[in-house]
Design a protein around this motif. Structure first.
Motif, PDB file in Angstrom:
ATOM      1  N   ALA A   1       0.904  -1.262  -0.072  1.00  0.00           N
ATOM      2  CA  ALA A   1       0.011  -0.017   0.234  1.00  0.00           C
ATOM      3  C   ALA A   1       0.850   1.131   0.076  1.00  0.00           C
ATOM      4  O   ALA A   1       0.749   2.408  -0.698  1.00  0.00           O
ATOM      5  N   VAL A   2       1.904   1.148   0.790  1.00  0.00           N
ATOM      6  CA  VAL A   2       2.811   2.308   0.982  1.00  0.00           C
ATOM      7  C   VAL A   2       3.587   2.676  -0.470  1.00  0.00           C
ATOM      8  O   VAL A   2       3.515   3.715  -0.957  1.00  0.00           O
ATOM      9  N   ASN A   3       3.913   1.395  -1.025  1.00  0.00           N
ATOM     10  CA  ASN A   3       4.585   1.757  -2.286  1.00  0.00           C
ATOM     11  C   ASN A   3       3.826   2.111  -3.325  1.00  0.00           C
ATOM     12  O   ASN A   3       4.125   3.029  -4.168  1.00  0.00           O
ATOM     13  N   THR A   4       2.581   1.826  -3.594  1.00  0.00           N
ATOM     14  CA  THR A   4       1.625   2.173  -4.365  1.00  0.00           C
ATOM     15  C   THR A   4       1.207   3.804  -4.257  1.00  0.00           C
ATOM     16  O   THR A   4       1.255   4.531  -5.277  1.00  0.00           O
ATOM     17  N   ALA A   5       1.111   4.107  -3.056  1.00  0.00           N
ATOM     18  CA  ALA A   5       0.999   5.264  -2.723  1.00  0.00           C
ATOM     19  C   ALA A   5       1.919   6.445  -3.207  1.00  0.00           C
ATOM     20  O   ALA A   5       1.742   7.440  -3.853  1.00  0.00           O
ATOM     21  N   LYS A   6       3.155   5.893  -3.112  1.00  0.00           N
ATOM     22  CA  LYS A   6       4.091   6.672  -3.525  1.00  0.00           C
ATOM     23  C   LYS A   6       4.309   6.704  -5.145  1.00  0.00           C
ATOM     24  O   LYS A   6       4.405   7.838  -5.726  1.00  0.00           O
ATOM     25  N   ALA A   7       3.924   5.656  -5.717  1.00  0.00           N
ATOM     26  CA  ALA A   7       3.833   5.577  -7.203  1.00  0.00           C
ATOM     27  C   ALA A   7       2.854   6.760  -7.756  1.00  0.00           C
ATOM     28  O   ALA A   7       2.952   7.460  -8.602  1.00  0.00           O
ATOM     29  N   PHE A   8       1.711   6.683  -6.930  1.00  0.00           N
ATOM     30  CA  PHE A   8       0.375   7.419  -7.515  1.00  0.00           C
ATOM     31  C   PHE A   8       0.800   8.993  -7.092  1.00  0.00           C
ATOM     32  O   PHE A   8       0.444   9.844  -7.854  1.00  0.00           O
ATOM     33  N   ASN A   9       1.439   9.292  -6.046  1.00  0.00           N
ATOM     34  CA  ASN A   9       1.697  10.554  -5.532  1.00  0.00           C
ATOM     35  C   ASN A   9       2.828  11.310  -6.641  1.00  0.00           C
ATOM     36  O   ASN A   9       2.637  12.531  -6.872  1.00  0.00           O
ATOM     37  N   ASP A  10       3.709  10.436  -6.934  1.00  0.00           N
ATOM     38  CA  ASP A  10       4.688  10.784  -8.109  1.00  0.00           C
ATOM     39  C   ASP A  10       3.931  11.403  -9.041  1.00  0.00           C
ATOM     40  O   ASP A  10       4.503  12.374  -9.978  1.00  0.00           O
ATOM     41  N   ARG A  11       2.951  10.798  -9.609  1.00  0.00           N
ATOM     42  CA  ARG A  11       2.137  11.192 -10.595  1.00  0.00           C
ATOM     43  C   ARG A  11       0.945  12.203 -10.607  1.00  0.00           C
ATOM     44  O   ARG A  11       0.990  13.212 -11.369  1.00  0.00           O
ATOM     45  N   LEU A  12       0.352  12.056  -9.459  1.00  0.00           N
ATOM     46  CA  LEU A  12      -0.852  12.754  -9.172  1.00  0.00           C
ATOM     47  C   LEU A  12      -0.600  13.895  -8.035  1.00  0.00           C
ATOM     48  O   LEU A  12      -1.507  14.798  -8.022  1.00  0.00           O
ATOM     49  N   ASP A  13       0.375  13.816  -7.200  1.00  0.00           N
ATOM     50  CA  ASP A  13       0.413  14.742  -6.183  1.00  0.00           C
ATOM     51  C   ASP A  13      -0.699  15.002  -5.336  1.00  0.00           C
ATOM     52  O   ASP A  13      -1.282  16.238  -5.445  1.00  0.00           O
ATOM     53  N   PHE A  14      -1.275  13.787  -4.773  1.00  0.00           N
ATOM     54  CA  PHE A  14      -2.680  14.141  -4.113  1.00  0.00           C
ATOM     55  C   PHE A  14      -2.358  14.622  -2.839  1.00  0.00           C
ATOM     56  O   PHE A  14      -1.263  14.912  -2.213  1.00  0.00           O
ATOM     57  N   ASP A  15      -3.609  15.031  -2.036  1.00  0.00           N
ATOM     58  CA  ASP A  15      -3.436  15.806  -0.751  1.00  0.00           C
ATOM     59  C   ASP A  15      -3.551  14.847   0.418  1.00  0.00           C
ATOM     60  O   ASP A  15      -3.001  15.412   1.487  1.00  0.00           O
ATOM     61  N   GLY A  16      -4.132  14.001   0.425  1.00  0.00           N
ATOM     62  CA  GLY A  16      -4.096  13.048   1.512  1.00  0.00           C
ATOM     63  C   GLY A  16      -4.475  11.560   1.229  1.00  0.00           C
ATOM     64  O   GLY A  16      -4.801  11.281   0.050  1.00  0.00           O
ATOM     65  N   VAL A  17      -4.378  10.735   2.286  1.00  0.00           N
ATOM     66  CA  VAL A  17      -4.493   9.263   1.994  1.00  0.00           C
ATOM     67  C   VAL A  17      -5.757   8.970   3.060  1.00  0.00           C
ATOM     68  O   VAL A  17      -6.275   9.519   3.681  1.00  0.00           O
ATOM     69  N   VAL A  18      -6.568   7.870   2.366  1.00  0.00           N
ATOM     70  CA  VAL A  18      -7.494   7.433   3.001  1.00  0.00           C
ATOM     71  C   VAL A  18      -7.233   5.778   3.256  1.00  0.00           C
ATOM     72  O   VAL A  18      -6.893   5.076   2.299  1.00  0.00           O
ATOM     73  N   LEU A  19      -7.169   5.228   4.413  1.00  0.00           N
ATOM     74  CA  LEU A  19      -6.784   3.897   4.679  1.00  0.00           C
ATOM     75  C   LEU A  19      -7.974   3.190   4.936  1.00  0.00           C
ATOM     76  O   LEU A  19      -8.954   3.395   6.043  1.00  0.00           O
TER      77      LEU A  19
END
Length: 446
Positions: A228-246
């Motif tokens: 989940a952490v690795n996927t979040a990093k990949a998404f953030n590099d592309r989308l620059d999201f504001d926050g995470v929902v677990l």
């Protein structure tokens, strides 16, 4: 929630039991076990190593405070570091726009559509907003229907264009619809995608660019741990999201994602999903979560949930009934229904300091009240109003009607009698009655 991690950390702190001073030797032994516990919880090795190094730097040579034992001081140091690691302060959702636009992103199967509904329900009931749900998942079969079912369940309108296969134009049209019809929050549910899927990532980037959301949330299944952490990093590099929902945090016994994700992507966890019901959503408070991980409970969250079910007028009526010895099983049943609305029972027990540890091997089901409810529903209206009517013959009839045995009926009557006496005592001298208790609870804000 995080049961395995909590157990292992508890065992680590036992190493310091009986010592009068934290030394380099005993702290090293303890932190070795803490690091091992974090790694077993699927926390990234570097994060676990840096975490224990910071705790060690703060702990070495510290004298034990007069009211603390070494183990307790170490627990405090670990709690403070866990709080910082998970974000420090709670991060609120940005609702500054008119309407405020929230874009949901995440992997397939992460619970994005369900969480979109939970968020809409949260903003409607807790923030007094008028949300609009937008179906922009144009790929998954029945995705639009699923969102409509969720919207109907919570009483929130869903905007969709089933024949339109352009997610950007659907989102833009939805915002126009929201402005024209008085919606002040727009929640855009997009298709699940993989970070390696270039075409899908381009699509969500285009949606993001077109609607300029005030808030972009990345939804991830907490049970996938380090993935989940690795996927979040990949998404953030592309989308620059504001926050995470677990999501699915109620089923996560390890906790690696919750502990690691802020450190890796430098974006706060804003919400957590704690069950299947539409009400099973919580704002993420790092300090409270650290306390729960360390077995300290979460009294503030428990009180807040109780407040949400607290009805002042009903409390006054209940107070009068207690004063007149008229508290009956119908009133008891009402109290049970209010407790059930607070959330699943295992989650509630975990908020009580010490209870999670004491009951760790006890399976607490969501339907824990089913036998009690069956017994009460098998009583006549007169019996529920006047429990004194319940003689041996009536008890036998109630046991048969409820599918229980006479011992269970007698046990309930005994517990009810004890509770009635306790509530009567609360009405006594010193003004410590139910109304004052509840009034005091309303002041317990974080």
């Amino acid at each position: 929630m995080f049961d395995n991690l909590s157990d292992k950390l508890d065992k680590a702190f036992h190493i310091l039991k009986g010592h009068g001073k934290i030394t380099e030797v005993n702290v090293a032994d303890t932190l070795k076990e803490v690091r091992r516990a974090l790694l077993d919880a699927d926390v990234n090795f570097k994060i676990a190593k840096d975490f224990t190094s910071r705790v060690k730097d703060k702990a070495i040579g510290q004298d034990v405070l007069t009211t603390l034992q070494p183990g307790q001081l170490m627990v405090k140091l670990v709690k403070d570091e866990l709080t910082e690691l998970m974000g420090g302060d709670a991060a609120g959702v940005n609702l500054s726009g008119n309407p405020s636009v929230i874009l949901m992103s995440g992997l397939q199967g992460s619970g994005k559509t369900t969480f979109s509904g939970k968020l809409a329900n949260f903003l409607k009931t807790k923030k007094n907003k008028k949300p609009l749900l937008v179906a922009c998942d144009i790929y998954r079969p029945a995705a639009i229907n699923q969102l409509h079912v969720v919207g109907e369940q919570i009483g929130v309108e869903v905007y969709s264009e089933p024949d339109n296969k352009n997610a950007v134009s659907i989102a833009e049209n939805a915002i126009k619809h929201a402005k024209a019809n008085g919606f002040n929050v727009v929640i855009v549910d997009t298709a699940g995608r993989l970070a390696v899927d270039e075409e899908m990532m381009t699509e969500i980037a285009n949606v993001h660019k077109a609607i300029q959301p005030q808030e972009t949330l990345f939804v991830v299944d907490s049970m996938t741990g380090q993935d989940a952490v690795n996927t979040a990093k990949a998404f953030n590099d592309r989308l620059d999201f504001d926050g995470v929902v677990l999501t699915k945090l109620d089923g996560d016994t390890r906790g690696g994602a919750a502990i690691s994700i802020k450190s890796v992507v430098n974006k706060p966890i804003k919400f957590i999903g704690t069950g299947e019901k539409m009400e099973a959503i919580d704002v993420f408070y790092p300090a409270r979560m650290a306390e729960r991980i360390l077995g300290m409970g979460d009294v503030v969250s428990l009180v807040e949930r109780a407040q949400e079910q607290y009805d002042e007028e009903e409390a006054r009526k209940l107070q009068k009934k207690i004063a007149k010895n008229e508290f009956g099983f119908d009133d008891f049943l009402t109290q049970i229904q209010q407790v059930k609305k607070m959330g699943n029972m295992k989650d509630l027990v975990g908020m009580i300091p010490g209870a999670g540890k004491a009951l760790k091997d006890v399976e607490i089901e969501d339907d824990a009240f089913k036998h009690i409810e069956a017994i009460i529903h098998s009583m006549t209206p007169a019996e529920r109003t006047k429990p004194a009517l319940l003689d041996a013959k009536r008890k036998l009839r109630i046991a048969k009607g409820s599918g229980t045995d006479i011992q269970q009926v007698n046990q309930l009557l005994k517990q009810f009698d004890q509770m009635s006496k306790m509530m009567k005592m609360m009405q006594g001298a010193g003004g410590k009655n139910l109304m004052r208790m509840m009034g005091g609870m309303k002041g317990m804000r974080p």
